[in-house]
Design an enzyme around this catalytic site. Sequence first.
Site, short mmCIF file in Angstrom:
data_model
loop_
_atom_site.label_atom_id
_atom_site.label_comp_id
_atom_site.label_asym_id
_atom_site.label_seq_id
_atom_site.Cartn_x
_atom_site.Cartn_y
_atom_site.Cartn_z
N CYS A 102 0.82 -1.21 0.00
CA CYS A 102 0.00 0.00 0.00
C CYS A 102 0.85 1.27 0.00
O CYS A 102 0.68 2.15 -0.84
CB CYS A 102 -0.93 0.00 1.21
SG CYS A 102 -1.91 1.51 1.35
N CYS A 140 -1.55 1.83 -2.77
CA CYS A 140 -2.53 2.87 -2.50
C CYS A 140 -1.96 4.29 -2.49
O CYS A 140 -2.51 5.20 -3.12
CB CYS A 140 -3.19 2.63 -1.14
SG CYS A 140 -3.60 0.93 -0.77
N LYS A 160 -0.17 5.42 -5.84
CA LYS A 160 -1.23 5.38 -6.86
C LYS A 160 -2.17 6.57 -6.71
O LYS A 160 -2.51 7.23 -7.70
CB LYS A 160 -2.01 4.08 -6.71
CG LYS A 160 -3.22 3.96 -7.63
CD LYS A 160 -4.14 2.85 -7.17
CE LYS A 160 -4.81 3.18 -5.86
NZ LYS A 160 -5.73 2.10 -5.40
N TYR A 217 -8.76 -3.60 -10.74
CA TYR A 217 -8.46 -2.30 -10.12
C TYR A 217 -7.26 -1.63 -10.78
O TYR A 217 -7.34 -0.48 -11.23
CB TYR A 217 -8.11 -2.49 -8.64
CG TYR A 217 -9.25 -2.75 -7.71
CD1 TYR A 217 -9.71 -1.75 -6.87
CD2 TYR A 217 -9.85 -4.00 -7.62
CE1 TYR A 217 -10.73 -1.98 -5.96
CE2 TYR A 217 -10.87 -4.24 -6.72
CZ TYR A 217 -11.31 -3.23 -5.90
OH TYR A 217 -12.33 -3.46 -5.01
N GLU A 273 -7.22 1.80 -13.06
CA GLU A 273 -6.69 3.00 -12.43
C GLU A 273 -5.48 3.56 -13.16
O GLU A 273 -5.15 4.73 -13.03
CB GLU A 273 -6.33 2.68 -10.97
CG GLU A 273 -7.57 2.43 -10.11
CD GLU A 273 -7.23 1.92 -8.72
OE1 GLU A 273 -8.07 2.07 -7.84
OE2 GLU A 273 -6.14 1.35 -8.55
N HIS A 301 -28.53 19.97 -0.71
CA HIS A 301 -28.68 20.45 -2.08
C HIS A 301 -27.84 21.72 -2.31
O HIS A 301 -27.74 22.55 -1.42
CB HIS A 301 -30.17 20.76 -2.34
CG HIS A 301 -30.44 21.21 -3.74
ND1 HIS A 301 -30.47 20.33 -4.79
CD2 HIS A 301 -30.70 22.44 -4.24
CE1 HIS A 301 -30.73 21.00 -5.90
NE2 HIS A 301 -30.88 22.29 -5.59
N GLU A 308 -27.20 13.67 -2.96
CA GLU A 308 -28.58 13.79 -2.52
C GLU A 308 -29.48 12.81 -3.27
O GLU A 308 -30.55 12.43 -2.77
CB GLU A 308 -29.10 15.21 -2.67
CG GLU A 308 -29.27 15.68 -4.10
CD GLU A 308 -29.78 17.12 -4.19
OE1 GLU A 308 -30.90 17.38 -3.72
OE2 GLU A 308 -29.04 17.98 -4.71
#
Length: 456
Positions: free
Chosen positions: A46, A51, A54, A186, A190, A445, A450
């Site tokens: 990671c 992670c 990346k 993934y 990515e 909003h 929402e």
Amino acid sequence: MAPIQKECDYLVLGGGSGGLASARRASGMYGAKAIVIENKRLGGTCVNVGCVPKKITWNAANIAEHMKDARAYQFSFEETAPFNWGAFKRKRDAYVKRLNGIYEKNLKSDKVEYLHGTASFIDSHTVKVLLDDNSEAEIKAKRILVAVGGYPNLAPVEGAEHGITSDGFFELETQPKKVAVVGAGYIAVEMAETRLFIRNDTFLRSFDPMVQEKVTAQYEKNGIHLHKQSSQSKLEDLGNGKKKLHYKDQSGEGSIEVDTVLWAIGRSPELEKLNLKVTKVAQNDKGHIKTDDYQNTNIEHIYALGDVCDRGFELTPVAIAAGRRLADRLFGGMKDAHLDYSNIPSVVFSHPEVGSIGMTEPDARKKFGDDIKIYSSNFTDMYFAMHEQDEKTPTAYKLICQGKDEKVVGMHILGMGSSEVLQGFGVAIKMGATKADFDRCVAIHPTASEELVTMK
């Protein structure tokens, strides 16, 4: 010279985030004598090649997209120089190195001993470590956690070594201009640049069909050349900085010259050097260590977590959570402490972002039949209000509800900010939220999210 002899309560093999979290908790909170062994850099996949670098790279790509978007909002500016890949890489590397140092500092603060070297089992309680200075240590431990992670696979084709994996991507000193990415998961999505080779017709096959179809369509719209139903037969190094990839896809056989071929076809557990067979720890047909819900292996005092075990969630926060729960159970007196692997949220930093938690629609229909109801919404985020139609990026949300109470058993979202949106909604779904609970929440909003509390 005779090996150094050591003993400990808890020996952690692997310096990834999950193993470190478990060792620190065992020692820092519960006073266990813990030792961590790592033969690469602290933080594991990671922090070093996953992670963290990346996401930094994705941020750079995202900024480039925002620079294009700015023109739709009538900003006018000129680039004084192109993107400086070399300077960016050096700064990214420095950030990662700083994190490595923080991990080591944290181990010291929690009184965890750290050895840098390569470990291998002598027997089920004893590990030999070849240290950096070529000296050896033998460590006898009451309990051992195997958390050595995995490594990216090369394709089983002639010349595969001429390509790179996700590890090699972060070592590139110059920016490749033409890239072939092989894979549909993934990493492939990515990191996609120009041409992407996938075995089937869509990306992200473990995700809901809505996600698969819309991400694939958007990548095609963005100019990514997709080779669907493809396989590769050979990769040649042409000797001039170019590679030639030979392939077969839905259009027939062909070849392409590129600067770089990135293999993004999955990972395997990194167990080859560990001599695991002497412990009689059981593995599945893919080489992953078999574990139960409590990270136990079939050997009473040996445990496994993270990418090396068979739980199916190769995600850093999952390993961290599992490691902490394991330390709580083994050293903190919490006999039932374990990670609940249901409803784990995950995201893909694609363009646009993807978020997912719970069951896909096909899985829900297989389990519950007609006792589900689907709510969905497809729209354009207001961020793109000033863009021309062909410049807009889609947003799509889906809720999968089950039973008369319409419990939310799956949520799949695609669009800007999906990673951040999912974290909060993930808490609600983990708590057993129903569609009525969503409806009772007053919408914020104007936001894209929402839509999740106003679906009809």
